[in-house]
Every structure is written in C-alpha cells, then in structure tokens.
Scaffold this motif. Structure first.
Motif, short mmCIF file in Angstrom:
data_model
loop_
_atom_site.label_atom_id
_atom_site.label_comp_id
_atom_site.label_asym_id
_atom_site.label_seq_id
_atom_site.Cartn_x
_atom_site.Cartn_y
_atom_site.Cartn_z
N LEU A 1 14.69 -32.43 -43.49
CA LEU A 1 13.33 -32.02 -44.13
C LEU A 1 12.66 -31.13 -43.09
O LEU A 1 11.42 -30.47 -43.24
CB LEU A 1 12.62 -33.34 -44.13
N GLU A 2 12.89 -31.00 -41.80
CA GLU A 2 12.58 -30.13 -40.62
C GLU A 2 10.89 -30.87 -40.69
O GLU A 2 9.96 -30.05 -40.66
CB GLU A 2 12.40 -28.89 -40.96
N ALA A 3 10.72 -31.97 -40.38
CA ALA A 3 9.42 -32.69 -40.68
C ALA A 3 9.37 -33.68 -39.39
O ALA A 3 10.44 -34.53 -39.14
CB ALA A 3 9.23 -33.45 -41.70
N ASP A 4 8.27 -33.92 -38.92
CA ASP A 4 7.83 -34.93 -37.65
C ASP A 4 7.61 -36.18 -38.48
O ASP A 4 6.34 -36.47 -39.11
CB ASP A 4 6.92 -34.42 -36.79
N LEU A 5 8.58 -37.25 -38.53
CA LEU A 5 8.24 -38.47 -39.49
C LEU A 5 7.26 -39.35 -38.65
O LEU A 5 7.11 -40.38 -39.29
CB LEU A 5 9.46 -39.04 -39.79
#
Length: 541
Positions: free
Chosen positions: A521-525
C-alpha cells in the motif's frame, strides 16, 4: 443412610471382585445378593468408622482396633455403625493380627445383613483397592460406549420422515424400559417399550404434570398424601436433573414413604422445573419438559437409576424438543416452502414472512473448547437462541434469529450478533456478525454486538465510497489473507497478540502480513490518519 452420596462413576459388582482369582477373596457371612455393588474401597482401623464413611464403600480392616477379649457386643456395635454409614461390605484381612475371621464378627454381619469377605494374607488392601478401580474403569468405558452408541442411534432416528416414534423406540430400547410422550394436557401421545404396571404408569403421568407450565405447586410447609397406587408421590425437580445416587437429589427426587405416612413436600422453585424424578416399586421414573412454551413432556421408566440412562434420556429430550416444537408451531412446512422459493429464484423479501418475521438478527457462534460442535450441540444452540434456522457448516455456527428475540450469552459459546436486518440486508448482517465474533474471541468476551449507531462514513454517497475503497485497497485485493489481517489488526487497535488470537495464527504471521500490507500500500500504518482512511475503505468491502 439409605441414599449414600456416591460418585457418577459406575459401581463395581461385589460378585466381580469375588470372581478375581488374583485376589482370592471369600464370602464368609452376610447376604449373597448379586445386586450388591461397591463404589470404592477404603481401609480403616477405627473402632467407629461411621464419621469417615460416605456410603457405598468396601471397608477393609485387619482388626487392629479390636480390643483383647472383645465380645459380641463390640462386634454388634462395630457392624451396626458400618451399616448405618451406608457401607456396602466389609473385607477382613487375616494375619498378622488375626489368624482367622472372628466368629462374633461373622455373626454380627449375618445379623445386620452386611457382606463379610475374608482377605487372604497374600492379598494387600492396596491390591483390593486397585482391583476396584480397574473394574470401575472398565465399567466406565463400557458406559461411555453405551451412551455414545445411544446418541448415534437417537440422532439417526431423529432424521427419519416421522421421527418422534423412532426416537421414543430407540430411547426405550437403550434404557431397557418404557418411554412416553405426553401432550400439554398430560395425555399419552405415543409410547414405546414394555409398559410398566398401571400404578407405576399413573405415577409417571403425575410426575409429568409437575412439569406443566400452568401446574400449581403446594406452598412451602404444606403437606400432601402419597398418590394412589404409589408409595411415593412425585415432586417437583430442580431445573437440572439430579445425579443418580446423590444425597443431593433433594428437591428433584422423592424417596418412598411408609404405607399410610404423610410427607413434607419440598417447596417448588419460582419457575416451573425442567425435570423431575421418582422411584416407585423399584422402577425409576424421570420426566423432562420439552420446551417451556410447548408443554410437551417426555416420561421415562427404567429398571434402575444410573447416570448413563439419564444422559441418554437427556439427549432424547433435546431431540424431541426440536421435533415437538416444529410440530407445535406448524412452521416446518412454511420454512420448507421458503427454502424451495429461494432455490427457485424468489427474492428473500418475498419469502421472509413465511419464516415468521420481516427483520432478523444473524448470530455467529463458536464453541469455547477446541472440539468442533456436533449436530446435537448445534441443535441445542439453536434451541437456546430460539431458532431452528441453524447452519453448522464452516468455522462458526450461523443462526438466523428473529429480531424480537433477545440474544444473551450462552455458557460454552462465544457469540457475535448483527443488527436487526431486513432480507435484502442479510448478507451485510452476516458480515457484521462475523466481525463481532472475531472481536469477541480476541477480547475474550462471551458476546459482542455490532453497533448500529450512524457513522460518519454514512455521509459519503455509497457509490463514491465503494469506488474509493476499491482504488485504495487494490494492491492487496488479490490476497484475502492480507485484507482480513489488516481489517482485524485495525479493529483491535494494532494489537499483535489479540489479532493472532482472532485469526488463529501466530503473532509473527500477523507481523509479516501487516508489513507486507504496508509495503504494497506504500503507507505508514503507524499514522492514525492512514489507519482511519484504510478502516473506512475496509468497511466498504
């Protein structure tokens, strides 16, 4: 003590102990009754063993307590105390204290009707006790096998087109007695097995009346005479049937009264009992209420009272509760019609009225233990929830429950409950129940309900929300395991351990999947805004 407290383990016949050649026991006095049984072995050299006995024991003694020059009076008092405590038999070990069984002891046992066994010098008391436990284990295994076979035969009988008669027939055959199904007015609807004498039959019918919801019970302190033709009038039982042989059978069992004697009736509980039992002329009688709203009662007459027969009758009562409930309500044909219409393509909202309501709750349930539920357990779950619409396939049992029926926690189960939904929304309600169950298992709560409070996401048009969710989650859409793990992890506030419990995987697996989601997702969870947006999207899938 005429009714000693004994464990639910099957007893050992005294004849079986005497038949053991390795023990070498010999009966020297007392009655030769083949029905004498032993529930355990206990060694004691107390002159008065009464305070140390519970009843049903084979008391073992080497006569150390016997004073020198003891006469008939000593032995009479000793044996009478054993009998008063409910002892089953006395084993006397010869050597090294006594070279033979004292004649006065044998005479006392003969007079009091207590079996007296001679234990030879080569046989230790621990060896006798071990033999008792070995025979008891064999009896227990045979009892479990008998109950299992009976459960299978009852379940098979319940699957037949006209199941009530086959179930009663199997029940009567398995307990070696007689079974009757009583209508709400306590009329015999159908019977199976060998009928008992008319007096006993009437006593069982009287016992069934106690379980009728509209039965009035004498007030506390009132007295009543025994029923005609019976030495013991039936009395109300507890809400659970008593264990066979227990002194605590109390309110659920009534002992025999002497001819002409009037007895104190145990006050009934506030609610109508679900089972009751009695013993009349040597025949054990038991009655089971088949659902408080139906009024049908199962009556059973068997030659003896034992835990195996009670278990078998309880299984039959569960099955008959379902069968009579279906007949009483008359909804079986309607539900069959609803199923046929659904299979032929009718929309759910058109057939929902046939099921008895327009709005329903979906309940997902999983047993607390590691063993998956069997058909009888799932049927009992449906009965407890007040619905026969049960689907036992899959990891969780799914039940469709009318919206007006409250769902409460059930012992041994973890439940997830959806909001009340109309037929078109049943798939969404099914998803709600599944998520509620996952959270309940993760938080170790017995029951969790899906919240029905309007959410901020409801302000976004559904079409736009769905499109945004598909675009945001596209990188992990092809991996359901990642999607489910991310949804569960977010719902549990990023807890690795609770997510692992909810998904039944190792916590390292959870970490690996979340890391994979973050990469795809190329996201900072760890960012709460990212978590909120992902949660919004996951709610739309």
């Amino acid at each position: 003590m005429s009714d000693p407290m004994v464990p639910p383990t099957p007893p050992v016949r005294l004849d079986a102990l005497l038949a053991r050649e390795d023990l070498g026991l010999r009966r020297v006095a007392g009655p030769d009754d083949p029905g004498t049984v032993v529930h355990w072995a206990h060694a004691s050299e107390m002159a008065d063993p009464y305070p140390y006995l519970l009843g049903g024991e084979l008391l073992l003694s080497a006569g150390v307590h016997i004073p020198e020059g003891a006469g008939a009076g000593y032995f009479d008092a000793y044996v009478s105390r054993i009998v008063a405590a409910g002892g089953a038999a006395l084993g006397f070990g010869v050597a090294p204290v006594h070279e033979a069984v004292p004649e006065a002891l044998a005479e006392a046992c003969e007079m009091h009707g207590l079996p007296l066994l001679e234990v030879p010098p080569r046989t230790t008391f621990s060896g006798v006790a071990r033999a008792v436990w070995q025979l008891m284990a064999q009896a227990r295994l045979a009892e479990l096998r008998r109950v299992t076979e009976a459960q299978q035969s009852l379940a098979t009988a319940a699957s037949r087109p006209d199941p009530v008669r086959p179930v009663l027939h199997q029940l009567a055959q398995r307990i070696g007695g007689w079974a009757a199904l009583y209508t709400p007015d306590t009329t015999e609807l159908t019977t199976a097995g060998t009928p008992p004498p008319p007096e006993t039959r009437q006593s069982l019918a009287n016992l069934a009346k106690v379980l009728r919801p509209d039965t009035t019970t004498p007030a506390a302190g009132s007295r009543t005479a025994p029923a005609a033709g019976s030495r013991a009038a039936p009395a109300a039982g507890s809400h659970t049937a008593p264990a066979a042989g227990s002194r605590a059978a109390g309110a659920a069992r009534v002992g025999a009264a002497a001819p002409g004697e009037r007895r104190q009736v145990t006050p009934a509980p506030a609610r109508t009992p679900t089972s009751a039992s009695d013993t009349v002329d040597g025949t054990h009688l038991a009655a089971y209420a088949l659902g408080p709203e139906h009024g049908y009662v199962l009556g059973v007459a068997s030659p003896q009272r034992d835990p195996g027969n009670h278990t078998i009758a309880s299984v039959a009562a569960v099955l008959l509760t379902l069968l009579t409930g279906r007949q009483q309500s008359g909804t079986a044909a309607a539900r069959s019609s609803a199923l046929v219409r659904l299979l032929l393509g009718a929309p759910p909202e058109d057939v929902a009225p046939l099921l008895g309501g327009e709005r329903w709750q979906v309940v997902h349930a999983r047993p607390d233990g590691p063993t998956p539920p069997d058909p009888l357990t799932t049927s009992a779950l449906g009965t407890a929830l007040g619905s026969t619409l049960v689907d036992p396939t899959g990891e969780a049992v799914r039940v469709l429950v009318p919206a007006d029926r409250p769902v409460e926690p059930l012992p041994g189960w973890t439940l997830g409950v959806s909001t009340a939904a109309a037929p078109p929304d049943w798939p969404d309600a099914d998803t709600q129940a599944a998520r509620a169950l996952a959270r309940a298992r993760a938080t170790r709560a017995p029951l969790l309900r899906h919240g029905d409070r309007p959410a901020l996401a409801d302000l976004v048009p559904p079409h736009d929300a769905d499109a945004h969710a598909r675009a945001l989650l596209a990188p992990i859409a092809a991996a359901p395991a990642l999607t489910d793990t991310l949804r569960t992890w977010l719902s549990l506030h990023g807890s690795w351990d609770r997510t692992a419990v909810a998904l039944s995987v190792h916590r390292n697996t959870v970490r690996q999947r979340i890391a994979r989601c973050a990469a795809l997702l190329e996201a900072d969870l760890d960012d709460p805004d990212v978590r909120m947006e992902l949660w919004f999207a996951l709610r739309r899938t």
